[in-house]
Design a protein around this motif. Structure first.
Motif, mmCIF file in Angstrom:
data_model
loop_
_atom_site.group_PDB
_atom_site.id
_atom_site.type_symbol
_atom_site.label_atom_id
_atom_site.label_comp_id
_atom_site.label_asym_id
_atom_site.label_seq_id
_atom_site.Cartn_x
_atom_site.Cartn_y
_atom_site.Cartn_z
ATOM 1 N N VAL A 137 82.462 4.613 81.567
ATOM 2 C CA VAL A 137 81.916 5.447 82.648
ATOM 3 C C VAL A 137 83.047 6.150 83.397
ATOM 4 O O VAL A 137 82.965 7.350 83.689
ATOM 5 N N LEU A 138 84.117 5.412 83.711
ATOM 6 C CA LEU A 138 85.251 6.015 84.424
ATOM 7 C C LEU A 138 85.945 7.072 83.568
ATOM 8 O O LEU A 138 86.357 8.119 84.087
ATOM 9 N N ALA A 139 86.094 6.820 82.273
ATOM 10 C CA ALA A 139 86.727 7.803 81.393
ATOM 11 C C ALA A 139 85.892 9.074 81.316
ATOM 12 O O ALA A 139 86.423 10.185 81.353
ATOM 13 N N THR A 140 84.588 8.917 81.215
ATOM 14 C CA THR A 140 83.707 10.086 81.144
ATOM 15 C C THR A 140 83.737 10.880 82.449
ATOM 16 O O THR A 140 83.875 12.104 82.438
ATOM 17 N N ALA A 141 83.624 10.162 83.568
ATOM 18 C CA ALA A 141 83.602 10.849 84.865
ATOM 19 C C ALA A 141 84.931 11.541 85.163
ATOM 20 O O ALA A 141 84.957 12.693 85.614
ATOM 21 N N SER A 142 86.040 10.866 84.903
ATOM 22 C CA SER A 142 87.329 11.481 85.198
ATOM 23 C C SER A 142 87.641 12.596 84.199
ATOM 24 O O SER A 142 88.320 13.558 84.548
ATOM 25 N N ILE A 144 85.400 14.643 82.993
ATOM 26 C CA ILE A 144 84.633 15.790 83.498
ATOM 27 C C ILE A 144 85.351 16.421 84.690
ATOM 28 O O ILE A 144 85.420 17.643 84.806
ATOM 29 N N VAL A 145 85.905 15.588 85.566
ATOM 30 C CA VAL A 145 86.622 16.096 86.741
ATOM 31 C C VAL A 145 87.854 16.889 86.319
ATOM 32 O O VAL A 145 88.230 17.863 86.971
ATOM 33 N N LEU A 146 88.475 16.506 85.192
ATOM 34 C CA LEU A 146 89.658 17.236 84.730
ATOM 35 C C LEU A 146 89.324 18.646 84.259
ATOM 36 O O LEU A 146 90.146 19.550 84.360
ATOM 37 N N PHE A 147 88.123 18.853 83.733
ATOM 38 C CA PHE A 147 87.771 20.163 83.191
ATOM 39 C C PHE A 147 87.051 21.064 84.188
ATOM 40 O O PHE A 147 87.048 22.277 84.032
ATOM 41 N N PRO A 168 85.714 19.671 91.746
ATOM 42 C CA PRO A 168 84.344 19.413 92.175
ATOM 43 C C PRO A 168 84.289 18.487 93.392
ATOM 44 O O PRO A 168 83.413 18.623 94.229
ATOM 45 N N ILE A 169 85.223 17.560 93.474
ATOM 46 C CA ILE A 169 85.299 16.644 94.616
ATOM 47 C C ILE A 169 86.671 16.833 95.246
ATOM 48 O O ILE A 169 87.692 16.500 94.640
ATOM 49 N N THR A 227 95.074 12.278 90.133
ATOM 50 C CA THR A 227 94.376 11.004 90.250
ATOM 51 C C THR A 227 93.345 10.856 89.132
ATOM 52 O O THR A 227 93.211 9.788 88.547
ATOM 53 N N ALA A 228 92.644 11.927 88.824
ATOM 54 C CA ALA A 228 91.664 11.888 87.742
ATOM 55 C C ALA A 228 92.341 11.632 86.399
ATOM 56 O O ALA A 228 91.819 10.884 85.573
ATOM 57 N N LEU A 229 93.519 12.215 86.179
ATOM 58 C CA LEU A 229 94.250 11.991 84.938
ATOM 59 C C LEU A 229 94.717 10.543 84.830
ATOM 60 O O LEU A 229 94.636 9.928 83.763
#
Length: 71
Positions: A8-13, A15-18, A22-23, A30-32
């Motif tokens: 879940v964390l890998a998927t969410a982070s 998405i945030v990288l691309f 968004p947040i 931090t997302a990386l």
């Protein structure tokens, strides 16, 4: 359970990288870091492609053990 949370964390982070910002509280660095750590928990080593993360060097304690030679 640990692998499900890591997925879940890998998927969410990922998405945030691309998606650009968004947040606002979570920046791309931090997302990386979350992405690399969660993929590492899943058994996928992507830190070798990112040279700025550094290499983990095992700590050595004291002198190396070897054969004891009494003279």
């Amino acid at each position: 359970m640990k692998k499900a949370l890591a997925l879940v964390l890998a998927t969410a982070s990922g998405i945030v990288l691309f998606i650009p910002d968004p947040i606002p509280l979570i920046d791309e660095a931090t997302a990386l870091l979350i992405f690399v750590s969660s993929l590492g928990a899943l058994g996928i080593n992507v830190s070798r492609f990112l040279p700025f993360l550094g290499k983990k060097v095992p700590k050595t304690k004291g002198p190396k053990e070897g054969p004891v030679v009494d003279v």
